[in-house]
Design an enzyme around this catalytic site. Structure first.
Site, PDB file in Angstrom:
ATOM      1  N   HIS A   1       0.814  -1.218   0.000  1.00 32.25           N
ATOM      2  CA  HIS A   1       0.000   0.000   0.000  1.00 32.25           C
ATOM      3  C   HIS A   1       0.848   1.269   0.000  1.00 32.25           C
ATOM      4  CE1 HIS A   1      -3.671  -2.190   0.378  1.00 32.25           C
ATOM      5  NE2 HIS A   1      -3.349  -2.708   1.540  1.00 32.25           N
TER       6      HIS A   1
ATOM      7  N   HIS B   1       8.333   6.680   4.518  1.00 30.64           N
ATOM      8  CA  HIS B   1       7.355   6.257   3.505  1.00 30.64           C
ATOM      9  C   HIS B   1       6.409   7.416   3.237  1.00 30.64           C
ATOM     10  CE1 HIS B   1       5.513   5.165   7.414  1.00 30.64           C
ATOM     11  NE2 HIS B   1       4.406   5.609   6.843  1.00 30.64           N
TER      12      HIS B   1
ATOM     13  N   HIS C   1       2.300   8.836   2.036  1.00 31.50           N
ATOM     14  CA  HIS C   1       0.848   8.631   1.944  1.00 31.50           C
ATOM     15  C   HIS C   1       0.259   9.698   1.026  1.00 31.50           C
ATOM     16  CE1 HIS C   1       0.502   5.754   5.340  1.00 31.50           C
ATOM     17  NE2 HIS C   1       1.555   6.420   5.817  1.00 31.50           N
TER      18      HIS C   1
ATOM     19  N   HIS D   1       6.467  10.448   6.032  1.00 31.32           N
ATOM     20  CA  HIS D   1       6.706  10.064   7.429  1.00 31.32           C
ATOM     21  C   HIS D   1       8.139   9.570   7.598  1.00 31.32           C
ATOM     22  CE1 HIS D   1       2.138   9.164   8.225  1.00 31.32           C
ATOM     23  NE2 HIS D   1       2.414  10.457   8.112  1.00 31.32           N
TER      24      HIS D   1
ATOM     25  N   THR E   1      -0.204   5.021  12.105  1.00 34.02           N
ATOM     26  CA  THR E   1      -1.419   5.190  11.288  1.00 34.02           C
ATOM     27  C   THR E   1      -1.765   3.945  10.475  1.00 34.02           C
ATOM     28  OG1 THR E   1      -0.194   6.135   9.421  1.00 34.02           O
ATOM     29  CG2 THR E   1      -1.011   7.670  11.103  1.00 34.02           C
ATOM     30  N   ALA E   2      -0.996   2.879  10.635  1.00 30.73           N
ATOM     31  CA  ALA E   2      -1.283   1.589   9.988  1.00 30.73           C
ATOM     32  C   ALA E   2      -1.189   0.504  11.061  1.00 30.73           C
ATOM     33  CB  ALA E   2      -0.299   1.323   8.850  1.00 30.73           C
TER      34      ALA E   2
END
EC number: 4.2.1.1
Length: 389
Positions: free
Chosen positions: A204, A232, A234, A251, A320-321
């Site tokens: 993702h 990573h 988003h 992030h 957040t994951a």
């Protein structure tokens, strides 16, 4: 006047009849001689009167009698249909009980076999990526209406329950009217060293991993040192500022020795291309549509990330994951950067999942305090230091 012989006969008949009728009644036996006058054929007179009407009753009685004859066949059809009906009923009943016991015994036996199937669920938890998040993100999705979407994360694995019940989850909307302004945190500064890196498609998002963790000090918060593990992206952004969502969020995930995390986040508007992403475009194209593939990037100096920021938000939250662990200190830069639409598209195409987003929905702030760091004028420097609060 002459009388014919016929006339004399009639006279004689009449005289004989008169004599018979005038004979005394009490002497019945004397009529026996009467047969003598019978020859003159007086008997034909009774012939019309004879009681031959008696045969009339004969036709009436015999013909109604045959009516009872048809009555006997009626009972015959009635019994005929009744006997076959009970016969089929007993026939189906015996075979039904016989097959039922046969399937029942094997079904309970395989039941214990599927019991170990939940065992693979913990797979994501034992092998977290650097920075605490799941290494293989195909175990969940960002489809809001899907069975693996954000609303279901907490039910997909026992290790992810905080995604559903946590009260300090991230991301959140950062509203200036609700923040506590402070100048006590210190300016933002990083102390990184060049490190060997790889880039990986996690399913993702795209993760840039620093092998063995960056050996520099990284960042210091409340006296605890955190080393850079990975970064990573988003798209769109996960955090919002005053309700506004941005094109991209980066992030930088840091980890302490006691497995606590500090994440520094940068937000991007569409505009000029980002120099750091530009340097990774070659590797991003190589891992397009190749889930779990990892490409060697080489030595990268994190200082090229342009870490400086004069204003940032600070709050306590979560990853957040999944597993959504609530042991994260967030520092979200208020200074917005730019990224080209081509670069954003490249990050999404490289992942190529079923969703057009990899941003978790906003979470409730609840009773948490959100701080906005604003340095004193004399403390504004090129680099920023993350210190305790």
């Amino acid at each position: 006047m002459k009388i014919s012989s016929l006339g004399w006969v009639l006279v004689l008949i009449f005289i004989s009849i008169t004599i018979v009728s005038s004979a005394p009644a009490p002497k019945p036996p004397k009529p026996k001689p009467a047969p003598a006058p019978t020859p003159p054929k007086p008997k034909p007179t009774p012939a019309p009167t004879p009681p031959k009407p008696k045969p009339k009753p004969a036709p009436t009685p015999p013909k109604p009698k045959p009516a009872p004859a048809p009555t006997p066949p009626k009972p015959k059809p009635a019994p005929a249909p009744t006997p076959p009906k009970p016969k089929p009923k007993p026939a189906p009943t015996p075979p039904n009980p016989k097959p039922t016991p046969a399937p029942t015994p094997p079904k309970p036996k395989p039941a214990p076999a599927p019991a170990p199937t939940p065992a693979p669920k913990p797979k994501p938890a034992p092998k977290p990526a650097p920075g605490g998040e799941v290494e293989d993100e195909t175990e969940f999705s960002y489809e809001t209406k899907g069975n693996k979407g954000p609303a279901k994360w907490g039910t997909l694995d026992a290790e992810w329950k905080m995604c559903g019940i946590g009260k300090m989850q991230s991301p959140i909307d950062l509203r200036d009217k609700n923040v506590v302004v402070s100048n006590k945190f210190g300016l933002l500064r990083s102390q990184y060293l060049p490190s060997n890196t790889t880039i990986k498609n996690r399913g993702h998002d795209i993760m840039l991993k620093f092998k063995g963790g960056n050996k520099g000090i990284g960042v210091t918060i409340r006296g605890t040192r955190y080393q850079l593990q990975q970064l990573h992206w988003h798209s769109p952004s996960e955090h919002t500022i005053n309700g506004k969502r941005f094109a991209l969020e980066e992030h930088l995930v840091h980890e302490s020795k006691d497995k606590r995390y500090a994440v520094v986040a940068f937000l991007y508007n569409l505009g000029a291309s980002d120099p750091f992403l530009f340097s990774l475009e070659k590797q991003l194209k190589k891992i397009t549509d190749t889930h779990a593939s990892e490409e060697h990037v080489g030595i990268i100096d994190p200082k090229k990330l342009s870490f400086e920021s004069k204003h940032y938000y600070r709050y306590s939250g979560s990853l957040t994951a999944p597993p959504c662990s609530e042991n994260v200190i967030w520092s979200v830069s208020k200074e917005i950067r730019t990224v080209s639409s081509k670069q954003v598209k490249l990050l999404r195409v490289a992942v190529h999942d079923a969703s057009d987003s990899n941003a978790r929905p906003l979470q409730a702030v609840n009773k948490r305090k959100v701080y906005l760091y604003k340095p004193k004028v004399k403390l504004m420097k090129k680099y920023c230091n993350i210190s305790s609060y």
